[in-house]
Scaffold this motif. Structure first.
Motif, mmCIF file in Angstrom:
data_model
loop_
_atom_site.group_PDB
_atom_site.id
_atom_site.type_symbol
_atom_site.label_atom_id
_atom_site.label_comp_id
_atom_site.label_asym_id
_atom_site.label_seq_id
_atom_site.Cartn_x
_atom_site.Cartn_y
_atom_site.Cartn_z
ATOM 1 N N SER A 34 51.859 46.702 26.469
ATOM 2 C CA SER A 34 51.607 45.394 25.851
ATOM 3 C C SER A 34 50.337 44.751 26.400
ATOM 4 O O SER A 34 49.522 44.209 25.641
ATOM 5 C CB SER A 34 52.819 44.490 26.083
ATOM 6 N N ALA A 35 50.145 44.797 27.712
ATOM 7 C CA ALA A 35 48.952 44.211 28.327
ATOM 8 C C ALA A 35 47.680 44.905 27.853
ATOM 9 O O ALA A 35 46.666 44.262 27.579
ATOM 10 C CB ALA A 35 49.060 44.272 29.853
ATOM 11 N N LEU A 36 47.740 46.230 27.724
ATOM 12 C CA LEU A 36 46.565 46.974 27.263
ATOM 13 C C LEU A 36 46.253 46.652 25.805
ATOM 14 O O LEU A 36 45.086 46.547 25.421
ATOM 15 C CB LEU A 36 46.773 48.478 27.454
ATOM 16 N N GLU A 37 47.293 46.481 24.998
ATOM 17 C CA GLU A 37 47.073 46.102 23.593
ATOM 18 C C GLU A 37 46.438 44.722 23.500
ATOM 19 O O GLU A 37 45.537 44.506 22.684
ATOM 20 C CB GLU A 37 48.379 46.159 22.804
ATOM 21 N N GLU A 38 46.872 43.794 24.329
ATOM 22 C CA GLU A 38 46.269 42.459 24.333
ATOM 23 C C GLU A 38 44.823 42.529 24.791
ATOM 24 O O GLU A 38 43.956 41.845 24.253
ATOM 25 C CB GLU A 38 47.067 41.515 25.221
ATOM 26 N N HIS A 39 44.547 43.359 25.781
ATOM 27 C CA HIS A 39 43.180 43.519 26.283
ATOM 28 C C HIS A 39 42.271 44.118 25.207
ATOM 29 O O HIS A 39 41.149 43.671 25.024
ATOM 30 C CB HIS A 39 43.180 44.399 27.537
ATOM 31 N N LYS A 40 42.769 45.134 24.506
ATOM 32 C CA LYS A 40 41.975 45.827 23.486
ATOM 33 C C LYS A 40 41.935 45.096 22.147
ATOM 34 O O LYS A 40 41.093 45.385 21.303
ATOM 35 C CB LYS A 40 42.533 47.238 23.235
ATOM 36 N N ALA A 162 40.491 48.957 32.966
ATOM 37 C CA ALA A 162 39.715 48.298 31.910
ATOM 38 C C ALA A 162 38.534 49.160 31.486
ATOM 39 O O ALA A 162 38.200 49.238 30.299
ATOM 40 C CB ALA A 162 39.248 46.929 32.381
ATOM 41 N N GLU A 163 37.909 49.834 32.441
ATOM 42 C CA GLU A 163 36.782 50.712 32.109
ATOM 43 C C GLU A 163 37.226 51.889 31.255
ATOM 44 O O GLU A 163 36.498 52.317 30.361
ATOM 45 C CB GLU A 163 36.107 51.201 33.383
ATOM 46 N N LEU A 164 38.390 52.424 31.512
ATOM 47 C CA LEU A 164 38.917 53.526 30.694
ATOM 48 C C LEU A 164 39.187 53.077 29.258
ATOM 49 O O LEU A 164 39.064 53.866 28.323
ATOM 50 C CB LEU A 164 40.207 54.077 31.304
ATOM 51 N N LEU A 165 39.567 51.819 29.085
ATOM 52 C CA LEU A 165 39.880 51.294 27.759
ATOM 53 C C LEU A 165 38.630 51.050 26.929
ATOM 54 O O LEU A 165 38.684 51.083 25.697
ATOM 55 C CB LEU A 165 40.655 49.988 27.878
ATOM 56 N N GLY A 166 37.523 50.768 27.570
ATOM 57 C CA GLY A 166 36.311 50.428 26.838
ATOM 58 C C GLY A 166 36.346 48.964 26.412
ATOM 59 O O GLY A 166 37.252 48.216 26.758
ATOM 60 N N ALA A 167 35.349 48.587 25.640
ATOM 61 C CA ALA A 167 35.226 47.191 25.204
ATOM 62 C C ALA A 167 36.341 46.831 24.243
ATOM 63 O O ALA A 167 36.752 47.662 23.422
ATOM 64 C CB ALA A 167 33.873 46.989 24.534
ATOM 65 N N PRO A 168 36.841 45.595 24.334
ATOM 66 C CA PRO A 168 37.856 45.155 23.378
ATOM 67 C C PRO A 168 37.310 45.154 21.956
ATOM 68 O O PRO A 168 36.119 44.953 21.730
ATOM 69 C CB PRO A 168 38.174 43.723 23.829
#
Length: 173
Positions: A34-40, A162-168
């Motif tokens: 959920s947190a990663l989805e909100e971040h992205k 956050a770096e692995l996720l890339g820019a939102p």
């Protein structure tokens, strides 16, 4: 709703044989997803959504992206079902009427959003977030000393995740 399995979480935490914390670990996995989805600003685990939208034309936008399939559209008050083959939905959630009447009134959209398979960077980011949250609960809360630098532990998504996720994904209102 987690993009990682219990086995993957336990391997990340070196907690493979212990079953006492399985329920709590899956709670962490769900929260990390959920947190990663909100971040992205996008869905990272494919699932179905039902959303009510008040429409007044031939174009509208759904909230959860990337959209992969429009399952149904039903009028909230009228119960009228719309023929989804007369609508086109883009991954960005933009719904357009191809033919027939405009979309008007309160409508309930049921649709599928998210990638078929989570991207490797997102899975690893989820594992890093889970490990971070788990370690801060298990006695490493407060400051973590890294050489001469003190790093506060009061955040949910570490920079490396956050770096692995890339820019939102940019949000369009």
């Amino acid at each position: 709703m987690a993009i990682v399995t219990l086995a993957e979480v336990k391997a990340q935490l070196n907690n493979v044989d212990d079953t006492d914390d399985d329920t709590e670990l899956m709670l962490y996995a769900d929260a990390a997803t959920s947190a990663l989805e909100e971040h992205k600003h996008e869905v990272i685990e494919r699932r179905e959504f039902t959303e009510q939208v008040t429409a007044g034309g031939s174009v509208l936008r759904l909230s959860h992206t990337p959209v992969v399939d429009l399952v149904s559209v039903v009028g909230v008050d009228s119960g009228q079902e719309w023929d989804t083959s007369r609508l086109r939905v883009s991954p960005s959630g933009l719904v357009r009427v191809l033919s027939g009447p405009a979309l008007v009134g309160a409508l309930e959209f049921t649709y599928t959003a998210g990638p078929a398979v989570p991207r490797p960077g997102e899975k690893l980011a989820a594992l890093i977030v889970i490990q971070h949250l788990w370690e801060t609960q298990r006695g490493r809360a407060g400051a973590v000393y890294a050489g001469d630098v003190v790093v506060p532990a009061g955040y949910a998504i570490p920079n490396r995740a956050a770096e692995l996720l890339g820019a939102p994904t940019p949000v369009v209102a």
